[in-house]
Design an enzyme around this catalytic site. Structure first.
Site, PDB file in Angstrom:
ATOM      1  CD  GLU A 494      -2.987  -1.158   2.212  1.00 17.99           C
ATOM      2  OE1 GLU A 494      -2.344  -0.666   3.475  1.00 17.99           O
ATOM      3  OE2 GLU A 494      -3.969  -1.626   2.266  1.00 17.99           O
ATOM      4  CD  GLN A 607       0.443  -5.691   2.887  1.00 18.98           C
ATOM      5  OE1 GLN A 607       0.286  -4.382   3.141  1.00 18.98           O
ATOM      6  NE2 GLN A 607      -0.018  -6.670   3.182  1.00 18.98           N
TER       7      GLN A 607
HETATM    8  C1  BGC Z   1      -2.777  -4.304   5.166  1.00 17.73           C
HETATM    9  C2  BGC Z   1      -3.910  -4.904   4.320  1.00 17.73           C
HETATM   10  C3  BGC Z   1      -4.665  -5.415   5.404  1.00 17.73           C
HETATM   11  C4  BGC Z   1      -5.310  -4.768   6.174  1.00 17.73           C
HETATM   12  C5  BGC Z   1      -6.310  -5.304   7.214  1.00 17.73           C
HETATM   13  C6  BGC Z   1      -3.435  -3.119   6.111  1.00 17.73           C
HETATM   14  O1  BGC Z   1      -2.312  -2.594   7.069  1.00 17.73           O
HETATM   15  O2  BGC Z   1      -1.912  -3.536   4.197  1.00 17.73           O
HETATM   16  O3  BGC Z   1      -3.217  -5.696   3.452  1.00 17.73           O
HETATM   17  O4  BGC Z   1      -5.806  -6.093   4.504  1.00 17.73           O
HETATM   18  O5  BGC Z   1      -4.299  -4.079   7.065  1.00 17.73           O
HETATM   19  O6  BGC Z   1      -5.522  -6.170   8.049  1.00 17.73           O
END
Ligand code: BGC
Length: 774
Positions: A494, A607
């Protein structure tokens, strides 16, 4: 990082009260039984740091979105599993003085979550004014057997005084969510009643502006018994009623050194499981049922139910108590969050332990949690997780329509409760369309593990068709590249938004199309009637749609760096200044220290992204491919999502990088217990706990399914003397023990089974075991 929780193999223990960490401890000591859950709050009043939290599964509110500037396509609301009636309240006043651990002097204190039995226990001694010493002993659990109920046994002993105690046993529905978007409370009172030794409170969620969102009613009921020593006693009780609050109050003349015990039984019945007309009556009979059973019988049943769970899922680690405690903690919370009894429910990233992420469903379920439930629970549990998405297919089609797609294309939401999109971070989650791929992958993963290929024709192909149609419309032909491209997406990382040709998303899209086509082709050969039925139901024009899908499969563009021979996370990735995380040690975590603008321009990865794809589709890549990509991306990864380290453990283990694998494992395993990211107070990272489980079983144990057989390629981390884990596989329950260079497969139940150890097939007879040196 904190280090105040005592290391213990089966328990999470807070020895000595740490009021400054109380919200963290409350998260750690949360209880759940799949139907309801709550944080490890104290029963009596506490004026210090606390986040009061009780939640009823499936009961939520659409909290109107709050943004500065509205954009088309923005979800109307962010769904929240809402803070529900606090059924745990037992308030004590001694000669007019409120018992409150924040104001009284705490002489000794232990709070213990026993993971073997699911019981939260507190033993403490406090000093009130005038040197009055009072002992408190409480035990509380949410019953796995009667899963709409909880029970508390709460004792007080005046050690050195005689006094009058006023005891108030309450149901408090005047609660709110800490993160409510508009400071609103979400409940209305419908009814309340209180009589001697019992009380009932019915609340309803407020009517929202959206008629797709139902209102929910929850009736909370309680009854209690009082004991002086072991003898049951009766007192005159005074009913108390106020807005969304009912209680019974009574007075006792306390005698020195005498123990007084209150056993409080409570239930939470929701209109999701009971008709509104019967809600109160059902609550009353439920209360009668559990109180007749009594605390001791409920406890015995609870202990047996947890023992059965542990039989199927325990992991034992020898020679490292901290690691042992951590892995059990992860397994325990996963099991109490989702039991798989109800396909309408799912797993929120924080489960019942806090309010962040609203308790709603993310791609975490399919990408991380499914493997855990596949191996440790009955098949129906994982199946229900898939059926959940099948039930949301129509909504996913509507979600896609809202964004301009058509003809049955389905885009599952990034965040959802009822199938509608309800994320609250437009710029990030909106374009994370990769979640659609994870939902398709879960179908494949489930069938690969269970062999239940019928699932494809029963439910799977319909979902895959909607998803494949989406990909086919989402790509476009680039005449410049002479390939299909996918523009404007956000990958799992992200820390990059609105990128073109995210390798992971492109790969997943093509894989989905292939898998869907293969599924249809196989079904056509095996069961033409069923094939035609699905074609009819989905209105699939097989010839034209399938040939478009095939054309995309054959002509998709994947960014690649010929020089380094690595897949590129997205177009333009190499234009970034390529640094490693060592260069920014002082700047971490970057999500707290850098502007969003700086994060987006940097090469740093939140991630696993490319590596997430190589994890899912490992058979498509050589070990050299994996090594090159791991060596390129891992040094740039900051792991600021709790979902990241586990993927790296598994890949590092595969590459034989034992130290790296262990380093990453430590980060994921004690993430919450030691509060690594300074955020345990918001709740636990439930979905990433499944990643921790995968780290041990798929990482160190090397478990995979290959050609319908379980395969193991284990190694023993140097820090451990040995470890073992339990998995179920197609009718067999196995215990896998790894010690030194030896792996022992114990076939506990089921017929003889063939497994692969580093590629070599061995047979293990029924109720016997086999050992192999590797
Ligand atoms: C992560 C997502 C995840 C979400 C809920 C975010 O920090 O980047 O991949 O779906 O948290 O766990």
């Amino acid at each position: 990082m904190k280090n105040y929780i005592t290391h213990d193999e089966w328990c999470i223990v807070e020895n000595g009260f740490h009021p400054e960490f109380n919200e963290i401890t409350e998260s750690l000591m949360s209880l759940g039984n799949g139907r309801m859950g709550g944080r490890g709050n104290f029963e009596e009043k506490f004026s210090g740091k606390t986040l009061q939290g009780n939640y009823v599964a499936g009961v939520w509110f659409p909290d109107k979105t709050r943004v500065g500037w509205w954009k088309n396509g923005y979800p109307n609301y962010f769904a929240k599993v809402i803070n529900a009636c606090n059924w745990t309240g037992i308030d004590i006043e001694i000669d007019g003085e409120v018992v409150d651990l924040n104001t009284s002097k705490v002489l000794d204190f232990t709070r213990t979550l026993n993971m073997k039995t699911g019981v939260l226990e507190r033993i403490c001694t406090i000093e009130l004014t005038g040197g009055k010493t009072l002992k408190i002993h409480s035990q509380r659990f949410l019953s796995l057997v009667d899963d709409e109920s909880g029970v508390i046994k709460y004792s007080i002993t005046p050690v050195n005084f005689y006094a009058t105690a006023k005891i108030t046993i309450s149901l408090d529905g005047d609660v709110s969510n800490k993160d409510s978007n508009h400071g609103e409370k979400f409940w209305n009172e419908i009814a309340k009643e209180t009589a001697h030794g019992e009380a009932f409170l019915t609340l309803e969620t407020k009517k929202s502006a959206w008629d797709t969102v139902p209102t929910f009613q929850v009736c909370t009921g309680m009854t209690f018994e009082v004991f002086k020593g072991l003898e049951k006693v009766d007192f005159a009780t005074f009913p108390i009623k106020s807005e969304k609050y009912v209680a019974n109050e009574f007075k006792i003349n306390l005698e020195e050194n005498q123990t007084y015990t209150i056993v409080k039984y409570a239930v939470n019945l929701s209109s999701e499981n009971h008709t509104i007309e019967d809600l109160t009556e059902d609550t009353k009979s439920y209360i009668a049922k559990i109180s007749q059973k009594g605390f001791e019988q409920m406890l015995a049943e609870q202990t047996a139910a947890w023992a059965k769970k542990w039989e199927g899922n325990d992991i034992q680690i020898e020679g490292d108590v901290a690691a042992q405690q951590a892995i059990r903690f992860n397994i325990f919370h996963l099991q109490q969050t989702y039991t798989g009894e109800d396909a309408r429910l799912n797993i929120g990233p924080k489960g019942f332990t806090g309010e962040k992420y609203g308790g709603v469903t993310y791609w975490d379920t399919e990408a991380y949690c499914l493997p855990f439930y596949l191996s440790t629970s009955e098949q129906k549990v994982a199946r229900n997780l898939l059926v959940y998405r099948h039930n949301h297919l129509q909504k996913a089609i509507e979600n896609a329509e809202k964004l301009g797609f058509s003809d049955g294309a389905a885009l599952y939401p990034m965040v959802t409760m009822n199938g509608e999109e309800c994320h609250n971070e437009w710029e990030i989650t909106f374009e994370e369309i990769h979640r659609n791929g994870a939902i398709a992958y879960a179908i494949y993963d489930y069938i690969r593990y269970t062999g239940d290929s019928k699932y494809l024709e029963e439910y799977g192909l319909e979902v895959l068709t909607g998803i494949s149609r989406f990909w086919a419309q989402r790509v476009n032909w680039s005449s410049d590249k002479n390939k299909y491209v996918m523009l404007g997406v956000t990958g799992p990382n992200e820390y990059e938004n609105n990128v073109n040709n995210n390798w992971y998303t492109n790969y997943l899209a093509v894989w989905c199309l292939k898998y869907t086509l293969e599924g249809f082709k196989t079904l056509k050969n095996q069961n033409l009637e069923k094939f035609n039925e699905i074609i009819e139901k989905t209105k699939l024009n097989f010839d034209t749609e399938a040939s478009k899908w095939q054309h995309i499969i054959d002509n998709m563009y994947f960014p690649y760096d010929e020089n380094r021979q690595v897949f590129l996370q997205q177009d333009g990735f190499l234009d970034k200044e390529l640094l490693t995380v060592e260069a920014i040690t002082k700047h971490r975590p970057i999500n707290q220290k850098w502007s969003w603008d700086r994060i987006l321009r940097s090469c740093f990865i939140k991630q696993a992204d490319v590596l997430q794809g190589m994890f899912f589709f490992e058979e498509d890549f050589s070990i050299d491919d994996l090594r090159r990509n791991f060596d390129f991306y891992e040094p740039m990864t900051v792991h600021e999502s709790s979902l990241s380290p586990c993927v790296h453990v598994i890949l590092a283990a595969k590459l034989g990088r034992k130290d790296k694998a262990y380093e990453m494992y430590v980060r994921t395993a004690r993430l919450d217990i030691d509060d690594y990211n300074n955020d345990t107070e918001d709740g636990l990272h439930i979905t990433s706990m499944a990643g921790t489980w995968m780290s041990v079983v798929k990482g160190f144990g090397g478990l995979r399914v290959k050609n319908d057989k379980l395969s193991f390629e284990p190694f023993l981390p140097e820090q451990w003397e040995g470890f073992s884990f339990r998995v179920g596989f197609r009718g067999n329950a196995l215990n896998i023990v790894i010690k030194g260079n030896n792996i022992k497969i114990e076939n506990i139940t089921g017929d003889k089974i063939k497994v692969l150890i580093y590629g070599k097939e061995i047979e293990v007879g029924s109720k016997s075991s086999a050992s192999v040196e590797y």
